[in-house]
Design an enzyme around this catalytic site. Structure first.
Site, PDB file in Angstrom:
ATOM      1  N   VAL A   1       0.830  -1.205   0.000  1.00  0.00           N
ATOM      2  CA  VAL A   1       0.000   0.000   0.000  1.00  0.00           C
ATOM      3  C   VAL A   1       0.867   1.259   0.000  1.00  0.00           C
ATOM      4  O   VAL A   1       0.613   2.199  -0.760  1.00  0.00           O
ATOM      5  CB  VAL A   1      -0.949   0.004   1.218  1.00  0.00           C
ATOM      6  CG1 VAL A   1      -1.837   1.239   1.192  1.00  0.00           C
ATOM      7  CG2 VAL A   1      -1.788  -1.262   1.247  1.00  0.00           C
TER       8      VAL A   1
ATOM      9  N   GLU B   1     -10.261   5.529   5.177  1.00  0.00           N
ATOM     10  CA  GLU B   1     -10.997   4.906   4.068  1.00  0.00           C
ATOM     11  C   GLU B   1     -10.343   3.597   3.641  1.00  0.00           C
ATOM     12  O   GLU B   1     -11.029   2.622   3.308  1.00  0.00           O
ATOM     13  CB  GLU B   1     -11.071   5.872   2.885  1.00  0.00           C
ATOM     14  CG  GLU B   1     -11.928   5.412   1.719  1.00  0.00           C
ATOM     15  CD  GLU B   1     -13.397   5.256   2.076  1.00  0.00           C
ATOM     16  OE1 GLU B   1     -13.804   4.101   2.329  1.00  0.00           O
ATOM     17  OE2 GLU B   1     -14.123   6.281   2.108  1.00  0.00           O
TER      18      GLU B   1
ATOM     19  N   GLY C   1     -10.725  -1.942   0.923  1.00  0.00           N
ATOM     20  CA  GLY C   1      -9.799  -1.448  -0.097  1.00  0.00           C
ATOM     21  C   GLY C   1     -10.266  -0.184  -0.784  1.00  0.00           C
ATOM     22  O   GLY C   1     -10.475   0.851  -0.148  1.00  0.00           O
TER      23      GLY C   1
ATOM     24  N   ILE D   1     -13.092   0.537  -2.187  1.00  0.00           N
ATOM     25  CA  ILE D   1     -14.526   0.856  -2.134  1.00  0.00           C
ATOM     26  C   ILE D   1     -14.743   2.013  -1.162  1.00  0.00           C
ATOM     27  O   ILE D   1     -14.335   1.929  -0.009  1.00  0.00           O
ATOM     28  CB  ILE D   1     -15.351  -0.359  -1.672  1.00  0.00           C
ATOM     29  CG1 ILE D   1     -15.122  -1.552  -2.604  1.00  0.00           C
ATOM     30  CG2 ILE D   1     -16.825  -0.002  -1.603  1.00  0.00           C
ATOM     31  CD1 ILE D   1     -15.820  -2.822  -2.146  1.00  0.00           C
TER      32      ILE D   1
ATOM     33  N   LYS E   1     -13.103  -4.754  10.315  1.00  0.00           N
ATOM     34  CA  LYS E   1     -13.754  -3.831   9.373  1.00  0.00           C
ATOM     35  C   LYS E   1     -15.213  -3.623   9.763  1.00  0.00           C
ATOM     36  O   LYS E   1     -15.714  -2.490   9.784  1.00  0.00           O
ATOM     37  CB  LYS E   1     -13.640  -4.386   7.953  1.00  0.00           C
ATOM     38  CG  LYS E   1     -12.186  -4.492   7.476  1.00  0.00           C
ATOM     39  CD  LYS E   1     -12.067  -5.363   6.224  1.00  0.00           C
ATOM     40  CE  LYS E   1     -10.619  -5.504   5.793  1.00  0.00           C
ATOM     41  NZ  LYS E   1     -10.456  -6.551   4.746  1.00  0.00           N
TER      42      LYS E   1
END
Lengths: 439, 439
Positions: free
Chosen positions: A23, A139, A144, A146, A215
Site C-alpha cells: 500500500v 478509508e 480497499g 470501495i 472492518k
C-alpha cells in the site's frame, strides 16, 4: 515540489509515509505519477517529505531519493516538516499505535489503513485526535478501494442506518468461490491461497474472520453512532465450511459467503461475522474471488450496494489518496462521523434476529428416522420450509444426507434443536447449521 | 430550532427549499424526523426557514406551518434569512435557472437535484458560484440515492478515470426488464409505465435517453475534468428496442440496457447513451426494474460498482441531505471537483472505440443468402464470432431470422455493413444493430 512554489502558489501538503509495503509503495507511485492531476483536484500540491520502513534497501522499484528517510516511524511521526502522518505499518499494538499517538500529539493529521488498530483502540485514538483538533481518516482500512467510509459518514448521513453488511475479506471469498468452482476441499484451497501469498502471516486473521470483523466494527460504529466494539463481534471463520455444504447449498440456490452483519435492535447492537447462505442470484451471492461488497440499508435511501477490489496495491492506495486529498482540501470531519465524545457505548446483543437456517444431517438408514428429526425440530418450534433427502452417501454406508431449509426461526431455537438431534439416535456425525441471511 | 439556540450552541444552517414535489417533500420529512441525528452528524442544527412551491394548498401531508412561504422561488432565493438555497424545481431554463443565479449572487450556497440545468448551463453556473465563493452541490441530480458524485469528486480523486458508465434512468430499465419478464412489446409496457406515473410529463426525456444523458454529462465532466457538454452526447433512446431483440439477446446470454458510457480517447471525449447488450450475468446485466447502477473505472482503483434506487422520494431526498450536511460541516469543494476555470473544453469525439456488435437480420429463404451476408461483413472487415439461424419466422413467410455476434469492430465498419446489406437482395426488412459494450 515546494522548490517550485512561488508566493502565489498554495503551500503543498507534506506527507510522512510510514510503511512501504504494497500500500505504501502504491501510494508513493500515485503521488509521483499524478502530481499535476492531484494538485488540480486537491487545490494544492501533494508532497512527500519523509518515509520510513523496516528495510531501507529492499527494492520497491520506486525512487525514494527525494525523500528523507527515518528508520523509526515514531521519529517520522514527530517531524516538524510533515503535515500528515500516513500510517501503513499495520498491527493493533506496537509501533503503529505509538507512532499514531505521537503524530496526533504533535499536531499531525493521520491517514491510516490500519483496521485492527482502530477497531480495538479507535475510541481512545479518536478522542486524542479530536482533543488535539486533528483528524484520523481511514478509508483504506475497510474494503480497499470501495469508498464505504465516506459513503456512510457523509453520503448517507441523512439516514437512520438499519443494517450494514458485506463480504469484507477477499481471501475468504477467494477460498470459498475457488472451492465451489474447482470442487476442491477447504484444506487444499487454503494451501493454494497460502502459496499464492493471499494469506496474512497469521492466516487466522483471514480465515478466522478476524480481519473482516475489524472492518465490520468500524462500519458499525459509523452506522449507529456507537464506540467501536470489536470484542462484541460474534466471530466464526470459514474453516468448517465443507465442499459438501457448498455443493448442497448450490443445489438449493444459495452460495456460502463469510458475511459480516451489523444491525441495531431493541436489545442492542448485533455484530456477527460468520459463513452464511445468501441467494446465488443476489449481488452478494454473485461475488466471485477477491472482490468485496458492502450493503448499507438506510431508512430513506433504501439499499445501497458498493462493490470493488477489497485489497491490493492500487485500490488500497486509491483510498489512502482520497483521504490525503480531503485533508489537502481542508475537509475536517470527526473520525467516526460525529464527535467521539458523542458516540454511545454500544450495548452488545447476542444475535437474536430471526432468520431461515440451513441444516445438513447424516440420517441413519432406519425406519422413522426422518419423523424423529422432524419432531425434534417441531419441539424446538422450528418449521420446515424445504427438505431434501439424498440417496445413501457412498462415503458413509447406511447414512443418507438430508438437507433442511427452515422457515424463519431464532438462533436459540436452532441451538436447542442441534443439541437435541443427536439424542434421537438416528443421525450420524455432527449436524451442520448455517444461517441464511436475508439480503 | 433557532428559537432554542443559546450562545454556546452552534448556529443552525438555514435552508430555503424551492419545490415541494416528491423530493422536496421527502427532504422536509427527513429534516423534521431526524433533527437530533442530523444535528449530531452535521455539528449544528439543520433548519428550514422558508419554502416555495407552485401550489400552496396542495396536501403534502407535512406540516409547513413553521416555515415562511414564498410564492416566488426567486424571492426565496434572495431572502436574507437563508444560508442555502435548495433548488428542487427542475427544468433547464426559467425559474430554476433564474432563482439559482439570484441565490448565488446573493451569497447563498446551492443544493440542487436539477441535472438538466447543470448539464446545459453547469459551466456558467459553476463559474458564477466560484466567483461568489459559493457552492453548488448536486448529488441528487445523478442516480438518486447512489453517492456517485461524491465518489467521483472525492473518493476516486487519486485516480485517472478511464471510463464511467451505467444505467441512469430507472424508467427505461423498468420498461426493458418488464418487456423481458412479461414478454410484452414496447408500446404496451410504455403505456403501463405511463399509467403507473413512472414517466416524465414529456416521456421522451426518459425513453429518448435525454434525462440519462444529462446525468452522463455531469459524470463525464467530473471524471475527465472537462466542461459539461450535453450537446456532445450521442443519444439514442429505447423506442426501437423490440421484444424480439430482447428475446434473441437473452438466447445469446445478453440483456439489453440503456447504457451511458463516457470515456476519454486520444481523439477526444466519447459520450454515448444507447441501448446496448451486456452479459446477462454481469452486474449491469442483472439490474432489474428501477434500480440504477454506475460503474467507474480508475487507473488505481480498478472497477467500482455503485448500485441503488435511482429515484423516488426517500433516496433522492437522502442525496439532497448529504449535500446539505456537507455544507453544514463547512466542506467546500469546487462544483465539478476542480475549479471551473481549470475545466477543459472537452473535444467531442464520435464513438470509435471498437466493440462487438449484435446484428439481427431477416434472411430471405434463398440459396446462398447467408454467404452473401457473410461476404458483405467480410468486405467491411467484420469477422463473425457467433451466428444463429432460426427456422422460418411464423410472422414472415419465407424469411428466417439470423443473429450475428461480431468480433470487435468499429462503428464505422458496422455502418458500412448495415448500408450494404440491403443491396444483397437477400434480407427483408431493416437489419438491427446493437453495440455490445464491454463491462
Amino acid at each position: 515540489m515546494s522548490s517550485h512554489s512561488t508566493a502565489s502558489e498554495p503551500k503543498p501538503l507534506r506527507l510522512g509515509i510510514a510503511g512501504l509495503g504494497t500500500v505504501g509503495t502504491g501510494t508513493v507511485k500515485i503521488i509521483q505519477n499524478h502530481a499535476a492531476l492531484l494538485s488540480k483536484r486537491a487545490g494544492r500540491p501533494i508532497a512527500i517529505t519523509a518515509v520510513s520502513a523496516r528495510d531501507r534497501h529492499r527494492n520497491r522499484d520506486i525512487d525514494l531519493s527525494d525523500y528523507a528517510w527515518e528508520a523509526d516511524a515514531r521519529v517520522l511521526a514527530a517531524r516538524e516538516d510533515i503535515d500528515v502522518f500516513v500510517e501503513l505499518i499495520g498491527g493493533d499494538e506496537g509501533i503503529a499505535r505509538e507512532a499514531m499517538t505521537i503524530a496526533l500529539k504533535a499536531g499531525k493529521d493521520v491517514v491510516t489503513a490500519n483496521k485492527a488498530l482502530l477497531a480495538i483502540h479507535g475510541q481512545e485514538l479518536a478522542e486524542l485526535a479530536e482533543a488535539n483538533g486533528r483528524l484520523i481518516r481511514f478509508e483504506a482500512a475497510v474494503a480497499g478501494g470501495i469508498p464505504v467510509i465516506k459513503a456512510m459518514t457523509e453520503s448517507l448521513a441523512g439516514n437512520q442506518i438499519r443494517r450494514v453488511m458485506g463480504v469484507m475479506n477477499g481471501t475468504c471469498n477467494y477460498i470459498l468461490t475457488r472451492m465451489e468452482n474447482a470442487g476442491l476441499p477447504y484444506a487444499e484451497v487454503f494451501e493454494e491461497a497460502r502459496k499464492l501469498g493471499y494469506l496474512e502471516a497469521d492466516p487466522t486473521l483471514d480465515v478466522g474472520g478476524i480481519d473482516a470483523s475489524h472492518k465490520l466494527t468500524l462500519l458499525a460504529s459509523i452506522a449507529f453512532g456507537t464506540k467501536p466494539a470489536f470484542n462484541a463481534v460474534e466471530i466464526e471463520g470459514i474453516e468448517r465450511v465443507s465442499i459438501d455444504d457448498i455443493r448442497r447449498a448450490a443445489d438449493m440456490g444459495y452460495r456460502i459467503k463469510l458475511l459480516g452483519v451489523a444491525q441495531m435492535t431493541a436489545r442492542g447492537l448485533e455484530q456477527r461475522m460468520s459463513p452464511c447462505l445468501v441467494p446465488a442470484d443476489s449481488p452478494l451471492g454473485q461475488l466471485q474471488g477477491g472482490t468485496n461488497m458492502i450493503v448499507v440499508e438506510g431508512d430513506s435511501v433504501g439499499q445501497i450496494v458498493l462493490r470493488g477490489a477489497g485489497a491490493g496495491e492500487g485500490p488500497t492506495a486509491s483510498a489512502v489518496m482520497s483521504d490525503v486529498i480531503e485533508i489537502a482540501r481542508n475537509v475536517r470531519l470527526p473520525v467516526f462521523g460525529q464527535p467521539a465524545s458523542t458516540l454511545l457505548s454500544s450495548q452488545a446483543a447476542r444475535t437474536a434476529v430471526p432468520a431461515a437456517y440451513y441444516l445438513r444431517l447424516e440420517l441413519a438408514d432406519k425406519p422413522g428416522a426422518l419423523a424423529k428429526v422432524a419432531s425434534v425440530l417441531g419441539d424446538a418450534g422450528i418449521s420446515i420450509d424445504r427438505m431434501r433427502q439424498y440417496g445413501n452417501d457412498r462415503h458413509q454406508q447406511g447414512a443418507a444426507p438430508v438437507l433442511i431449509v427452515t422457515h424463519k426461526t431464532t438462533p436459540d431455537a436452532i441451538d436447542h434443536a442441534i443439541e437435541a438431534l443427536p439424542r434421537t439416535g438416528v443421525i450420524t456425525g455432527e449436524p451442520v447449521e448455517l444461517r441464511i441471511e436475508e439480503v
